[in-house]
Design an enzyme around this catalytic site. Structure first.
Site, PDB file in Angstrom:
ATOM      1  N   CYS A   1       0.862  -1.181   0.000  1.00  0.00           N
ATOM      2  CA  CYS A   1       0.000   0.000   0.000  1.00  0.00           C
ATOM      3  C   CYS A   1       0.895   1.226   0.000  1.00  0.00           C
ATOM      4  O   CYS A   1       1.770   1.356   0.876  1.00  0.00           O
ATOM      5  CB  CYS A   1      -0.863  -0.037   1.255  1.00  0.00           C
ATOM      6  SG  CYS A   1      -1.811   1.467   1.520  1.00  0.00           S
TER       7      CYS A   1
ATOM      8  N   CYS B   1      -1.040   4.019  -6.168  1.00  0.00           N
ATOM      9  CA  CYS B   1      -1.970   3.396  -5.225  1.00  0.00           C
ATOM     10  C   CYS B   1      -2.200   1.999  -5.764  1.00  0.00           C
ATOM     11  O   CYS B   1      -2.467   1.833  -6.970  1.00  0.00           O
ATOM     12  CB  CYS B   1      -3.277   4.177  -5.161  1.00  0.00           C
ATOM     13  SG  CYS B   1      -4.592   3.316  -4.269  1.00  0.00           S
TER      14      CYS B   1
HETATM   15  N1  DGL Z   1      -4.202   0.787  -1.765  1.00  0.00           N
HETATM   16  C1  DGL Z   1      -3.812   1.929  -0.971  1.00  0.00           C
HETATM   17  C2  DGL Z   1      -2.575   2.609  -1.571  1.00  0.00           C
HETATM   18  O1  DGL Z   1      -1.803   1.980  -2.201  1.00  0.00           O
HETATM   19  C3  DGL Z   1      -4.771   3.007  -0.659  1.00  0.00           C
HETATM   20  C4  DGL Z   1      -6.205   3.004  -0.682  1.00  0.00           C
HETATM   21  C5  DGL Z   1      -6.753   3.634   0.595  1.00  0.00           C
HETATM   22  O2  DGL Z   1      -6.889   2.902   1.563  1.00  0.00           O
HETATM   23  O3  DGL Z   1      -7.018   4.869   0.611  1.00  0.00           O
HETATM   24  O4  DGL Z   1      -2.308   3.754  -1.424  1.00  0.00           O
END
Ligand code: DGL
Length: 270
Positions: free
Chosen positions: A77, A188
């Site tokens: 993430c 993201c």
């Molecule tokens: N998948 C997460 C990222 O890579 C973010 C999504 C979230 O929880 O806002 O930033």
């Protein structure tokens, strides 16, 4: 120092299903490894959380993963990596790697006109971490960052893709087209799940995705530490989340395009 051995699993976490795009690459590039994936769906979206909240949460999740015998932790993430990677590395004893740095490097290697675009959550853009990492490799690269607060929630909702999301993607892509970037970091881990839509709004650009870069880095790092499993087996994978396991199962199966099996519900104490 906690003892880590090759036969232990690899722990992977994200705020939800986005990290599955990273896990997917890891499963393909490291088929002999065992993986435990944790989706922090109760706390989604991380993009609206403070740095302090994310740091403490990341420690709680890592402690759960360590209690489940992992040899290394992957923060799948960008938002959690920007907020908590260094903090986690100084607060837990096993190796932790995150996304971002290898994508920043890949973007600098890829761009020909030295104009790089970034699409990411509000928290990731606000942290300025990508700019710093890109400039550590090439201080002359112009970075155009666009915060996309509605995009990860739209993907995570699991609603069918419709005209609303197409319009949203067009709007987020517009500043990158105006800036004439030739390389765009999908900053993201949720965004590769709508790669087709992004490609249509960003023609003639190279898209850099966290999964491919991270899986390569993970393999190299485990190899150098002597922690890779022997290639004569097929690894396993299992899932847990902090929110509704049935919802995670449904969405995860669609995105991973592999059977998820049973999903455990786990409570993380902050
Ligand atoms: N998948 C997460 C990222 O890579 C973010 C999504 C979230 O929880 O806002 O930033």
């Amino acid at each position: 120092m906690t003892d880590v051995r090759p036969e232990m699993a690899i722990g992977v976490f994200d705020s939800g299903v986005g990290g599955l795009t990273v896990l997917d690459e890891c499963l393909a590039q490291l088929p002999a490894e065992d993986f435990i994936y944790f989706g922090d769906t109760e706390w989604f979206p991380y993009g609206d959380r403070t740095e302090d909240e994310l740091r403490h949460r990341a420690v709680g999740i890592s402690q759960w993963l360590i209690a489940n015998d992992v040899k290394t932790i992957v923060i799948a993430c960008n938002t959690a990596t920007a907020a908590a990677l260094n903090y986690l590395q100084t607060h837990i004893e096993i190796p932790v790697i995150g996304v971002m740095s290898s994508e920043a490097h890949a973007a600098v290697q890829t761009t020909r006109n030295r104009r790089v675009g970034l699409l990411a959550t509000e928290a990731t853009v606000r942290s300025g971490a990508y700019e710093r990492m890109i400039h550590a490799h090439d201080a002359g690269v112009e970075v155009t960052s666009v915060a996309c607060p509605l995009l990860a929630p739209a993907i995570q909702s699991g609603d069918p893709l419709d005209a609303r999301i197409v319009e949203m993607v067009r709007e987020y892509a517009a500043p990158l087209r105006d800036a004439d970037v030739d390389t765009v970091i999908l900053g993201c881990t949720h965004y590769p799940l709508i790669e087709r839509l992004l490609r249509r709004s960003l023609p003639n650009t190279q898209l850099i995705k966290s999964g491919e870069e991270l899986a390569r880095e993970l393999g190299e790092s485990l190899g150098r530490k002597g922690l890779l499993r022997a290639a004569d087996r097929e690894g396993s994978y299992r899932f847990a989340c902090s929110g509704d396991p049935d919802a995670f199962h449904l969405l995860g199966t669609r995105f991973l395009q592999m059977p998820l099996g049973h999903v455990d519900r786990v409570t993380i104490s902050l």
